[in-house]
Design an enzyme around this catalytic site. Structure first.
Site, PDB file in Angstrom:
ATOM      1  N   LYS A 247       0.861  -1.196   0.000  1.00 48.09           N
ATOM      2  CA  LYS A 247       0.000   0.000   0.000  1.00 48.09           C
ATOM      3  C   LYS A 247       0.890   1.236   0.000  1.00 48.09           C
ATOM      4  CE  LYS A 247      -3.094   2.558   2.973  1.00 48.09           C
ATOM      5  NZ  LYS A 247      -3.843   2.597   4.212  1.00 48.09           N
TER       6      LYS A 247
HETATM    7  C1  R5P Z   1      -2.301   5.000   7.385  1.00 51.50           C
HETATM    8  O1  R5P Z   1      -1.317   4.464   7.658  1.00 51.50           O
HETATM    9  C2  R5P Z   1      -3.573   4.496   7.789  1.00 51.50           C
HETATM   10  O2  R5P Z   1      -3.324   3.180   7.962  1.00 51.50           O
HETATM   11  C3  R5P Z   1      -4.717   4.651   6.815  1.00 51.50           C
HETATM   12  O3  R5P Z   1      -5.295   3.419   6.628  1.00 51.50           O
HETATM   13  C4  R5P Z   1      -4.336   5.153   5.470  1.00 51.50           C
HETATM   14  O4  R5P Z   1      -3.661   6.348   5.587  1.00 51.50           O
HETATM   15  C5  R5P Z   1      -5.511   5.263   4.507  1.00 51.50           C
HETATM   16  O5  R5P Z   1      -6.387   6.184   4.925  1.00 51.50           O
HETATM   17  P1  R5P Z   1      -6.504   7.601   4.208  1.00 51.50           P
HETATM   18  O6  R5P Z   1      -7.129   7.327   2.869  1.00 51.50           O
HETATM   19  O7  R5P Z   1      -7.378   8.391   5.112  1.00 51.50           O
HETATM   20  O8  R5P Z   1      -5.115   8.148   4.074  1.00 51.50           O
END
Ligand code: R5P
Length: 293
Positions: free
Chosen positions: A205
């Site tokens: 990710k």
């Molecule tokens: C980040 O490490 C968190 O795990 C979130 O899951 C990630 O940032 C995704 O969320 P957002 O789309 O709000 O950035």
């Protein structure tokens, strides 16, 4: 270790050439893994489109109660039918997600920091593999801090989780962390995503960046892209469209769904982009039609 002096700049990404070692399974880099691992990956990534819409609501693990996530028990059942995967902590999932409605699960297994600290890069593995098995997790998410103070311990966490995941055929998703001081450049993301993939993760990710298609090309497993800070809905759809066009296999979107005034309609529109080939403009029109009745 290779000599860093006179290091050549990597440039032969062949972004127009498909991944070569893919015979037998529809997801990049998963071909040689066993049935259980493939089954979990197929729970996360739709076999028809090859893509996924993950909904990230793990923010509370270091931010506590977060705007838009105050009542997980009310929000999550509404979103469950419209996403492929829930990414959250075991505490949030066990307490607020009825098992009979859960989509696939990306279980966050590292923690240990809070937003009261300046340096968030020191985490521990907080969830035993046995608990991931008990929850029937489809993958385990590990925050990975390349280039930060906590790099060594976070790579140790990552490898510990991958090793346990290999024993029980549960994929690991390496979450590429970006600290306050880290430049969100393609140079950084090429470094971090590749290190994470070479540790043995089955999913990476990361974030969108310049030359994102090269980041994708050089990463031998599927990449999903975080939504990041809240944008206007149309801009978030453009982000999703752009990264899918450049080879991401999905999004792992949090704030751009749960901080929208219309989270369900937003998730539906993102789905259309990720799975059905809608452009960002088509998806936004659908979104406007649905919120205006
Ligand atoms: C980040 O490490 C968190 O795990 C979130 O899951 C990630 O940032 C995704 O969320 P957002 O789309 O709000 O950035």
């Amino acid at each position: 270790m290779a000599d860093l002096q006179g290091l050549k700049v990597a440039k032969d990404y062949h972004t127009d050439v498909p991944f070569a070692n893919q015979n037998g399974f529809y997801l990049k880099g998963i071909n040689s893994l066993d049935w259980g691992m493939k089954r979990h990956m197929a729970n996360i990534f739709d076999p028809k489109s090859g893509n996924t819409v993950m909904f990230a609501f793990d923010h509370g693990y270091f931010m506590g109660s977060t705007a838009g996530l105050e009542r997980l028990d009310l929000l999550l059942p509404k979103l469950a039918p419209h996403v492929n995967c829930f990414m959250g902590t075991r505490g949030a999932i066990r307490t607020c997600v009825p098992p009979e409605i859960a989509p696939s699960i990306a279980l966050r297994v590292t923690s240990g920091s809070s937003m009261l600290q300046d340096d968030l890069s020191h985490e521990i593995v907080a969830v035993d593999i046995e608990d991931a098995v008990r929850m029937n997790a489809d993958c385990m998410a590990v925050q990975t801090f390349v280039g930060a103070d906590g790099q060594l311990s976070s790579l140790e966490n990552l490898n510990q989780v991958i090793n346990a995941g290999m024993r029980y055929s549960i994929p690991t998703m390496g979450v590429c962390a970006v600290g306050k001081d880290m430049a969100r450049t393609d140079r950084f993301f090429k470094l971090a995503t590749r290190i994470i993939a070479e540790m043995g993760c089955q999913v990476v990710k990361t974030y969108d960046c310049e030359n994102f298609e090269e980041v994708v090309a050089a990463c031998p497993v599927p990449i999903v892209v975080a939504g990041g800070k809240k944008l206007a809905e149309a801009e978030a759809m453009t982000l999703a469209y752009s990264v899918i066009q450049k080879g991401a296999r999905g999004v792992d979107m949090g704030r751009n769904i749960f901080q929208s005034e219309h989270p369900v309609e937003m998730a539906i529109a993102i789905n259309k982009i990720v799975h059905e080939g809608f452009t960002d403009k088509e998806a936004y029109e659908l979104y406007l039609d649905s919120i205006n009745g």
